[in-house]
Design an enzyme around this catalytic site. Structure first.
Site, PDB file in Angstrom:
ATOM      1  N   HIS A 396      25.354  42.321 101.616  1.00 30.36           N
ATOM      2  CA  HIS A 396      26.229  41.838 100.549  1.00 30.36           C
ATOM      3  C   HIS A 396      27.662  42.317 100.715  1.00 30.36           C
ATOM      4  O   HIS A 396      28.578  41.804 100.044  1.00 30.36           O
ATOM      5  CB  HIS A 396      25.685  42.294  99.187  1.00 30.36           C
ATOM      6  N   ASP A 400      28.409  36.644 100.789  1.00 28.28           N
ATOM      7  CA  ASP A 400      28.290  36.378  99.358  1.00 28.28           C
ATOM      8  C   ASP A 400      26.975  35.663  99.070  1.00 28.28           C
ATOM      9  O   ASP A 400      26.424  34.949  99.916  1.00 28.28           O
ATOM     10  CB  ASP A 400      29.460  35.513  98.883  1.00 28.28           C
TER      11      ASP A 400
END
Length: 424
Positions: A396, A400
């Site tokens: 992450h 995204d």
């Protein structure tokens, strides 16, 4: 007679030290040229150390699990002639050998369920006279096989190097005797108080370190989507029927590799490596797909290089070649490094959902779950379809959530309409 000393060789790539994983000889053994003396573990692969001479083992320079510097003394061998050291400067002191301890057996990925353990086998032929606490040389897979067969390894004569017990030795042992069908039914319920301490060394140590590092450094998140693979499975069956005899059989993996290649064209941020120390993301045009493979010594990830330039059959052949090399311990360091994205599958054991751990410094790993037939609603009708989940994880810090979801949806679209895999 003289002494020939073998030092820990320079394996290359700037490696200054390696872990001594396993000895294949002991003090007093006679060895011949090119016989494997020991296995050592680098950051990337297991490496065999062969003997350059004939002779008798005088001393070992370390214990399994010990990290040794390149150039340090590995073993000394008594040889005919002068040897390569002076008698007055013996460089190695004989060490007491530690018992060989079985590595933890990992689940072996196969296309069929693991067989239930058989009753203990009783051998009517010649057996090996070993002490009760003596552990013969054997790979984790052989130890698991013996456990399933109900065989005590210490009773099996090994035909491999240094008396190593092989799978065929277990079958030969069984052929000499028969299963103990008259064993009392209560034996399965007997109390057990035995314990076994398993040192985390060799490949298992490297796997543990990499998994811990990945979970501590990357911000993992997983995304799961189900895919209707009925059409692609029909295509695969058709191609195997038409070309299997001449080009080789196709599994689902080459189609998945192709889907990755096509989908990554629109998501270059996922075919990337992240150097979190330098704070630099490197996006790559080449798609080098790591294919997680279970071997006797643990999980390995051989790399299908330039998957973007391979046909289905070329990918299939390379996946098969690399998997065989990894499982037999013959994969080179180059074949086990350099991936840009990893594909992991447990085949028929794949379950419904998994949460794979990233193969750093990559930022994505695509996990394949098993195919099951389920009733689905298609155009208002209930029909039986072949369904499969993709359980994928992403970093992450780099990827995204929206991009990850769109990427997996792109793969889904390609596999559900497999003709689009080949439309340019």
């Amino acid at each position: 007679m003289g002494t020939h000393v073998i030092k820990m060789p320079d394996i290359g790539e700037g490696i200054a030290e390696v872990e001594l994983s396993q000895w294949h000889v002991k003090v007093g053994d006679m060895v011949v040229e090119d016989q494997v003396l020991a296995d050592v573990m680098t950051d990337k692969a297991m490496v065999d150390i062969p003997s350059p001479v004939h002779g008798k083992v005088l001393a070992l320079g370390g214990q399994p699990g010990e990290v040794m510097a390149v150039g340090s003394v590995l073993i000394s061998i008594e040889v005919e002639g002068a040897g390569n050291v002076k008698e007055s400067t013996q460089p190695v002191v004989a060490v007491k050998e530690a018992p060989v301890v079985a590595s933890k057996v990992e689940a072996v990925v196969e296309s069929k369920p693991m067989a239930a353990p058989r009753p203990a086998a009783v051998c009517q032929g010649p057996m090996v006279a070993r002490e009760a606490d003596e552990r013969p040389l054997a790979s984790p897979a052989v130890r698991k096989h013996a456990l399933d067969l109900g065989i005590q390894l210490r009773l099996v004569r090994g035909s491999g190097p240094a008396g190593r017990v092989l799978h065929e030795d277990l079958e030969a042992y069984l052929a000499q005797g028969q299963s103990n069908a008259s064993a009392p039914a209560t034996a399965a319920y007997a109390q057990r108080n035995d314990e076994e301490q398993i040192p985390v060394i060799g490949m298992r140590r490297k796997i543990a370190q990499r998994m811990q590092d990945a979970t501590q450094r990357a911000a993992h998140f997983s995304y799961v989507e189900e895919i209707d693979v009925t059409a692609v499975e029909e295509l695969r069956a058709h191609l195997n029927e038409k070309h299997g005899a001449t080009r080789g059989k196709l599994t689902l993996l080459p189609f998945l590799v192709r889907a990755l290649v096509v989908a990554l064209r629109d998501f270059p941020q996922i075919n990337a490596r992240y150097d979190d120390e330098a704070q630099v993301i490197t996006r790559l045009g080449a798609v080098h797909v790591g294919v997680a493979t279970q071997a006797d010594i643990g999980l390995m990830v051989p790399v299908v290089r330039h998957a973007e330039a391979r046909s289905l059959w070329d990918s299939a052949a390379e996946i098969s070649r690399l998997a065989t090399a990894a499982r037999t311990g013959k994969a080179s360091r180059d074949e086990l490094s350099g991936s840009t994205i990893t594909l992991t599958s447990l085949g028929a054991l794949g379950g419904i959902v998994s949460t794979p751990v990233l193969n750093l410094p990559e930022v994505a790993i695509v996990g394949v779950n098993k195919i099951v037939e389920r009733p689905m609603v298609v155009k208002g009708q209930i029909v039986i379809r072949k369904m499969m989940n993709l359980s994928s994880s992403f970093d992450h810090r780099v990827v995204d959530g929206m991009d990850a979801a769109q990427f997996i949806q792109a793969i889904r679209g390609l596999l559900e309409q497999p003709a689009t895999l080949f439309v340019e």
